[in-house]
Design a protein around this motif. Structure first.
Motif, PDB file in Angstrom:
ATOM      1  N   GLU A  49       5.780  -7.022   7.075  1.00 13.40           N
ATOM      2  CA  GLU A  49       6.605  -6.111   6.280  1.00 13.40           C
ATOM      3  C   GLU A  49       7.850  -6.845   5.827  1.00 13.40           C
ATOM      4  OE1 GLU A  49       7.526  -2.358   8.050  1.00 13.40           O
ATOM      5  OE2 GLU A  49       5.418  -1.877   8.420  1.00 13.40           O
ATOM      6  N   TRP A  51      11.603  -6.016   3.934  1.00 11.34           N
ATOM      7  CA  TRP A  51      12.556  -4.964   3.590  1.00 11.34           C
ATOM      8  C   TRP A  51      13.753  -5.555   2.856  1.00 11.34           C
ATOM      9  CZ3 TRP A  51      12.126   0.275   5.111  1.00 11.34           C
ATOM     10  CH2 TRP A  51      10.993   0.565   5.874  1.00 11.34           C
ATOM     11  N   ARG A  56      11.433  -0.711   1.850  1.00 12.81           N
ATOM     12  CA  ARG A  56      10.329  -1.624   2.129  1.00 12.81           C
ATOM     13  C   ARG A  56       9.774  -2.071   0.790  1.00 12.81           C
ATOM     14  NH1 ARG A  56       5.109   0.346   5.186  1.00 12.81           N
ATOM     15  NH2 ARG A  56       4.555   0.898   3.069  1.00 12.81           N
ATOM     16  N   ALA A  59       4.239  -4.825   2.173  1.00 15.01           N
ATOM     17  CA  ALA A  59       3.546  -4.707   3.457  1.00 15.01           C
ATOM     18  C   ALA A  59       2.102  -5.123   3.258  1.00 15.01           C
ATOM     19  CB  ALA A  59       3.614  -3.275   3.987  1.00 15.01           C
TER      20      ALA A  59
END
Length: 180
Positions: A49, A51, A56, A59
Motif C-alpha cells: 500500500e 499513501w 491511499r 494497493a
C-alpha cells in the motif's frame, strides 16, 4: 565501448561475492550484497500500500521487486493499482543503465503536491521488460507498507529503495558509500 556499456562496466560489486563489510543475513533475512547486477525482477505477493497523507494512492498484491546489488529493492506495482486521479505527468526524467528512460509523475492531492515522487519505465531496456508500465515511488515522499510493515526510505536523493526488516546491508546512500 558504448556509453551504456561503459556505465554498466563501472560497477565494482555485482552480487557474485559478498564484500567483507557486508552484514551476513540471519534466518529470514536477505543481504543486498547477494542481489545481482544487472538487477533481477522478482514477483512479490505481499500486500503493498502507498499513501499520500490520508489518501491511499495505490494497493496491490502483484508487486515486482527490483533486486540490485547494494540497494534495498524498489517495489513496482501495476499501473492499474494506482488511483490515477492523484498522479500528474512530470517533466522530470532520469536514465538507468539497466532499466532505461524513466518518466515521472507528481502526486497532487488537495493537501499535497509531491514533485516527481512516482516513476515508470514505459519502454525499458532489454532485461527489464518485467517492469514495463509498472510504477514505483520514493518512500521518503510517500508512506509505503509491505505486508503491513512500514517501509523506511533508502537514504540519498537519487535512490528509491524500500527498506524492510528482512534486509541487511549496508546499502548505497548511507554516509561513505558513494564509491560503491
Amino acid at each position: 565501448m558504448t556509453d551504456l556499456e561503459s556505465l554498466r562496466q563501472g560497477w565494482r560489486y555485482r552480487g557474485d561475492a559478498r564484500p567483507d563489510f557486508a552484514i551476513a543475513p540471519g534466518p529470514g533475512q536477505e543481504s543486498v550484497w547477494d542481489y545481482p547486477r544487472p538487477p533481477a525482477y522478482v514477483a512479490d505477493d505481499r500486500r503493498v500500500e502507498i499513501w499520500a497523507g490520508d489518501r491511499r494512492i495505490a494497493a496491490s498484491q502483484q508487486a515486482i521487486r527490483a533486486l540490485e546489488t547494494g540497494s534495498p529493492p524498489a517495489f513496482y506495482l501495476p499501473a492499474g493499482a494506482f488511483d490515477r486521479q492523484w498522479l500528474r505527468p512530470s517533466a522530470h526524467q532520469s536514465f538507468c543503465e539497466w532499466k532505461g528512460q524513466a518518466n515521472y509523475y507528481d502526486v497532487v492531492t488537495p493537501t499535497l503536491d509531491l514533485k516527481a515522487a512516482v516513476w515508470c519505465y514505459a519502454d525499458p531496456l532489454a532485461g527489464a521488460e518485467a517492469i514495463a508500465g509498472y510504477l514505483s515511488v520514493y518512500p521518503e515522499s510517500l508512506q509505503c507498507f509491505v505486508g503491513g510493515e512500514a517501509v523506511v526510505p533508502q537514504r540519498g536523493e537519487y535512490y528509491g529503495g524500500w527498506v524492510t526488516s528482512e534486509l541487511v546491508g549496508p546499502w548505497k546512500g548511507e554516509p561513505g558509500t558513494s564509491h560503491w
